[in-house]
Design a protein around this motif. Structure first.
Motif, short mmCIF file in Angstrom:
data_model
loop_
_atom_site.label_atom_id
_atom_site.label_comp_id
_atom_site.label_asym_id
_atom_site.label_seq_id
_atom_site.Cartn_x
_atom_site.Cartn_y
_atom_site.Cartn_z
N VAL A 6 0.85 -1.19 0.00
CA VAL A 6 0.00 0.00 0.00
C VAL A 6 0.89 1.24 0.00
N GLY A 7 0.47 2.27 -0.77
CA GLY A 7 1.16 3.55 -0.75
C GLY A 7 2.44 3.62 -1.56
N VAL A 8 2.74 2.59 -2.34
CA VAL A 8 3.91 2.59 -3.23
C VAL A 8 3.49 2.05 -4.59
N VAL A 9 4.28 2.36 -5.61
CA VAL A 9 4.00 1.85 -6.96
C VAL A 9 4.57 0.44 -7.07
N ASN A 10 3.70 -0.54 -7.24
CA ASN A 10 4.11 -1.94 -7.40
C ASN A 10 4.15 -2.29 -8.88
N LYS A 11 5.17 -2.95 -9.33
CA LYS A 11 5.25 -3.39 -10.73
C LYS A 11 5.01 -4.89 -10.79
N THR A 12 4.25 -5.31 -11.78
CA THR A 12 3.96 -6.72 -11.97
C THR A 12 3.86 -7.03 -13.45
N ILE A 23 2.81 -7.87 -20.29
CA ILE A 23 2.67 -6.43 -20.14
C ILE A 23 3.14 -6.04 -18.75
N THR A 24 3.97 -5.00 -18.67
CA THR A 24 4.34 -4.47 -17.37
C THR A 24 3.22 -3.56 -16.89
N LEU A 25 2.69 -3.86 -15.73
CA LEU A 25 1.66 -3.04 -15.11
C LEU A 25 2.22 -2.40 -13.84
N SER A 26 1.85 -1.16 -13.60
CA SER A 26 2.11 -0.52 -12.31
C SER A 26 0.80 -0.49 -11.55
N ILE A 27 0.83 -0.94 -10.30
CA ILE A 27 -0.35 -0.94 -9.44
C ILE A 27 -0.08 -0.05 -8.24
N TYR A 28 -0.91 0.96 -8.06
CA TYR A 28 -0.78 1.81 -6.88
C TYR A 28 -2.03 1.68 -6.02
N ALA A 39 -13.08 0.41 -4.05
CA ALA A 39 -12.36 1.52 -4.66
C ALA A 39 -12.67 1.61 -6.15
N ASN A 40 -12.55 2.81 -6.70
CA ASN A 40 -12.62 3.00 -8.14
C ASN A 40 -11.32 2.51 -8.77
N ILE A 41 -11.33 2.27 -10.07
CA ILE A 41 -10.12 1.93 -10.81
C ILE A 41 -9.79 3.09 -11.74
N ILE A 42 -8.58 3.66 -11.58
CA ILE A 42 -8.08 4.64 -12.53
C ILE A 42 -7.06 3.92 -13.40
N PHE A 43 -7.44 3.64 -14.64
CA PHE A 43 -6.59 2.86 -15.56
C PHE A 43 -5.89 3.82 -16.50
N CYS A 44 -4.56 3.88 -16.41
CA CYS A 44 -3.78 4.83 -17.20
C CYS A 44 -3.00 4.13 -18.31
N PHE A 45 -3.38 4.39 -19.55
CA PHE A 45 -2.52 4.01 -20.67
C PHE A 45 -1.33 4.99 -20.65
N SER A 70 -12.96 10.32 -3.87
CA SER A 70 -13.23 9.01 -3.28
C SER A 70 -12.05 8.07 -3.53
N ARG A 71 -12.06 6.93 -2.86
CA ARG A 71 -10.94 5.99 -2.91
C ARG A 71 -10.75 5.43 -4.32
N ALA A 72 -9.49 5.28 -4.73
CA ALA A 72 -9.19 4.77 -6.07
C ALA A 72 -7.89 3.99 -6.08
N ILE A 73 -7.85 2.98 -6.93
CA ILE A 73 -6.66 2.21 -7.24
C ILE A 73 -6.16 2.68 -8.61
N PHE A 74 -4.84 2.83 -8.76
CA PHE A 74 -4.28 3.24 -10.04
C PHE A 74 -3.59 2.05 -10.72
#
Length: 245
Positions: A6-12, A23-28, A39-45, A70-74
């Protein structure tokens, strides 16, 4: 979930059947993330750019601390290189359709199985800049009953985009936030050095959306086709989609 902090950019790495690549994804996950709260999902291309140049997760946390959003996952979708970005993100790219399917039918379902989300169209927000904006819009036009919230930063627009918009049978479901820089009427492309006019095609796209049943916000900014301009409006864009008011 334990592998994601939580609170950091995770790469997977995510293996896509449609794109036939990892595909490399960043999950925040936000600082107040909880498996008990949706939570909402903010999906960034162009996910790496949104997180590194835009610092969108930091912008979000400041707004969240003030209880303005409101709460969101990036989730950041990384492109491999400039050439593959064009193939996968450009409206006329050979793999654009596969990118849309990967996003809507593979990655988003995985996110919703892995994390606590609303799992509703209103809680899935697609963001993109330039070519990434095009693929964000194409995803919504292709699957408007699944993803229909779209934030566009100076998207590439052409006849294919306009045709797909006209063919979309559920335009009334769309909620589009769209900005373009006034200086983008004549700027140098960073990839090949050629001059380009993004402003005129964006104005044409804006008129088309304005005359449809879609919910729509449009603004022309002082600035050019770069993150210096786009970063200034990230708070406004996040509040548009995540406002607690």
């Amino acid at each position: 979930m334990s592998e994601f902090q939580v609170g950091v950019v995770n790469k997977t790495q995510f293996t896509s059947q449609y794109l036939a690549r990892d595909i490399t994804l960043s999950i925040y996950l936000p600082e107040d993330y909880s498996e008990q709260d949706q939570a909402n999902i903010i999906f960034c291309f162009d996910g790496r750019d949104f997180l590194q140049f835009g610092q969108i997760h930091r912008v979000y946390e400041r707004l969240r601390q003030r209880n303005e959003v409101s709460r969101a996952i990036f989730v950041g979708f990384h492109y491999e290189d400039v050439d593959n970005r064009r193939i996968e993100f450009h409206p006329q790219g050979n793999k654009a359709a596969a990118t849309v399917q990967t996003t809507v039918q593979e990655i988003i379902p995985w996110i919703e199985q892995t994390f606590a989300t609303y799992a509703q169209p209103e809680g899935r927000i697609l963001l993109g800049d330039s070519l990434a904006g095009s693929i964000a819009l194409l995803s919504a036009l292709s699957f408007p009953r699944v993803v229909n919230q779209v934030g566009l930063l100076s998207p590439h627009s052409d006849e294919v985009v306009l045709q797909l918009f006209e063919r979309c049978q559920f335009q009334e479901l769309l909620n589009i936030w769209h900005v373009i820089g006034k200086e983008e009427i004549d700027f140098q492309l960073p990839t090949n050095g050629k001059r380009a006019d993004f402003l005129t095609p964006n104005r044409t796209l804006s008129t088309r959306i304005e005359n449809s049943a879609a919910q729509y916000f449009y603004n022309e900014l002082d600035g050019g086709h770069n993150w210096k301009t786009w970063k200034t409006v990230l708070p406004e864009m996040l509040k548009y989609f995540l406002s607690n008011q």
